[in-house]
Write a protein that holds these residues in place. Sequence first.
Motif, PDB file in Angstrom:
ATOM      1  N   GLY A  88       0.799  -1.221   0.000  1.00 34.26           N
ATOM      2  CA  GLY A  88       0.000   0.000   0.000  1.00 34.26           C
ATOM      3  C   GLY A  88       0.828   1.265   0.000  1.00 34.26           C
ATOM      4  N   ILE A  89       2.045   1.195  -0.555  1.00 34.83           N
ATOM      5  CA  ILE A  89       2.945   2.347  -0.599  1.00 34.83           C
ATOM      6  C   ILE A  89       3.118   2.779  -2.050  1.00 34.83           C
ATOM      7  CG2 ILE A  89       5.228   3.215  -0.002  1.00 34.83           C
ATOM      8  CD1 ILE A  89       3.537   2.490   2.409  1.00 34.83           C
ATOM      9  N   GLU A  90       3.125   4.070  -2.270  1.00 36.28           N
ATOM     10  CA  GLU A  90       3.334   4.599  -3.615  1.00 36.28           C
ATOM     11  C   GLU A  90       4.778   4.363  -4.050  1.00 36.28           C
ATOM     12  OE1 GLU A  90       3.158   8.866  -6.039  1.00 36.28           O
ATOM     13  OE2 GLU A  90       2.740   8.772  -3.877  1.00 36.28           O
ATOM     14  N   SER A 110      15.617  13.924  -3.332  1.00 32.44           N
ATOM     15  CA  SER A 110      14.231  14.267  -2.999  1.00 32.44           C
ATOM     16  C   SER A 110      14.033  14.346  -1.494  1.00 32.44           C
ATOM     17  CB  SER A 110      13.275  13.228  -3.598  1.00 32.44           C
ATOM     18  OG  SER A 110      13.365  13.210  -5.008  1.00 32.44           O
ATOM     19  N   ALA A 111      14.687  13.446  -0.751  1.00 32.26           N
ATOM     20  CA  ALA A 111      14.559  13.483   0.706  1.00 32.26           C
ATOM     21  C   ALA A 111      15.154  14.764   1.276  1.00 32.26           C
ATOM     22  CB  ALA A 111      15.242  12.259   1.315  1.00 32.26           C
ATOM     23  N   ILE A 112      16.303  15.192   0.742  1.00 30.88           N
ATOM     24  CA  ILE A 112      16.920  16.435   1.225  1.00 30.88           C
ATOM     25  C   ILE A 112      16.034  17.635   0.894  1.00 30.88           C
ATOM     26  CG2 ILE A 112      18.913  17.949   0.962  1.00 30.88           C
ATOM     27  CD1 ILE A 112      20.602  15.468   0.424  1.00 30.88           C
ATOM     28  N   PHE A 113      15.500  17.648  -0.320  1.00 30.89           N
ATOM     29  CA  PHE A 113      14.638  18.764  -0.718  1.00 30.89           C
ATOM     30  C   PHE A 113      13.386  18.824   0.155  1.00 30.89           C
ATOM     31  CE2 PHE A 113      11.020  20.296  -3.229  1.00 30.89           C
ATOM     32  CZ  PHE A 113      11.447  21.576  -3.536  1.00 30.89           C
ATOM     33  N   LYS A 132       4.254  16.973   4.690  1.00 36.15           N
ATOM     34  CA  LYS A 132       5.666  16.846   4.346  1.00 36.15           C
ATOM     35  C   LYS A 132       6.308  15.650   5.047  1.00 36.15           C
ATOM     36  CE  LYS A 132       6.077  20.083   1.417  1.00 36.15           C
ATOM     37  NZ  LYS A 132       6.414  19.744   0.005  1.00 36.15           N
ATOM     38  N   VAL A 133       5.918  15.405   6.270  1.00 28.84           N
ATOM     39  CA  VAL A 133       6.456  14.245   6.988  1.00 28.84           C
ATOM     40  C   VAL A 133       6.055  12.956   6.284  1.00 28.84           C
ATOM     41  CG1 VAL A 133       6.337  12.944   9.144  1.00 28.84           C
ATOM     42  CG2 VAL A 133       6.585  15.427   9.200  1.00 28.84           C
ATOM     43  N   VAL A 138       7.429   8.214   2.761  1.00 32.51           N
ATOM     44  CA  VAL A 138       7.290   7.427   1.529  1.00 32.51           C
ATOM     45  C   VAL A 138       8.623   7.344   0.794  1.00 32.51           C
ATOM     46  CG1 VAL A 138       6.157   7.334  -0.725  1.00 32.51           C
ATOM     47  CG2 VAL A 138       4.830   7.935   1.310  1.00 32.51           C
ATOM     48  N   ILE A 139       9.384   8.434   0.789  1.00 33.76           N
ATOM     49  CA  ILE A 139      10.688   8.430   0.112  1.00 33.76           C
ATOM     50  C   ILE A 139      11.628   7.420   0.772  1.00 33.76           C
ATOM     51  CG2 ILE A 139      12.756   9.801  -0.326  1.00 33.76           C
ATOM     52  CD1 ILE A 139      10.926  12.229  -0.698  1.00 33.76           C
ATOM     53  N   PHE A 140      11.681   7.429   2.086  1.00 34.03           N
ATOM     54  CA  PHE A 140      12.580   6.505   2.781  1.00 34.03           C
ATOM     55  C   PHE A 140      12.126   5.052   2.623  1.00 34.03           C
ATOM     56  CE2 PHE A 140      14.059  10.253   5.293  1.00 34.03           C
ATOM     57  CZ  PHE A 140      15.406  10.117   4.987  1.00 34.03           C
TER      58      PHE A 140
END
Length: 265
Positions: A88-90, A110-113, A132-133, A138-140
């Motif tokens: 269920g994760i994008e 993307s994580a830094i931005f 944002k959190v 999702v990025i991690f």
Amino acid sequence: MEDPNAQQQGAAFPAPPYYFQRYTQPNLALLEKAKSDPTNPDLITALDALPFPIFALEPPPPIKRGICWMFGRPWPVQDTLATLAEQGIEQLYPKGDIDRVKELKKLNHSAIFNFLDLVHVLSTSPGEFATKVDHIRVIFINMHHILNEYRPHQARETLRLMMNDQLDRKRKETAAVRKTCADLRKQLAGLRALEQDRLVTPAGATTSDNNQDVDMAPATPVAASTSATATDAGGNGTAIGGSTSATNKNAEAMSRMMQLCDTIE
């Protein structure tokens, strides 16, 4: 009857299952009788008095497909890496064959931005930080999923390194054993030559008169003890005369030691 859902499966150290009290010696004896003679009238009466089916004591068959529950979480029976869609994760990177290093760098940027954007949101609109959190989460998760795809390769490489290390260690041990056997064979050959010279030495002569240059430095404790035995049998270098039995025993011991070295190699 006990409630099967009464146990808290999510505990780190869960209590034993509720049905463990059923496994008593009388109940297990009834189970064996039910397998051997299920039509016994006395057995049927005893089974009717039980609050549970007697064959419930039999262990369930192994689960071969689907999921199993452990610590309150479902786990697939077949150890496979679930896709992000199944979790269920994008998925933020393309599907199919990808350059994982390149995609990891993109996700890192993307994580830094998003982190810098989160700092800006906290300074301007603190109430909107949750979005944002969630983006950073999702990025991690995507980065972690890409890294998990390397696990099979990591396991193979780790196994290969372990096997190579074991092989190198055994080769070194074998080389050390062969070197010791070679040194021992050399010392035994020197002792055998010394014994033969003593047999032919005239009475009153010493071993030093024969100008024998034999290296008597023992390579191993076995060689040292054999050398001491040979010296004692020789009587400080004098002719042994009638002490041929001790010499023969020493020769036989040296022959057996030579055969042992040949067997080890």
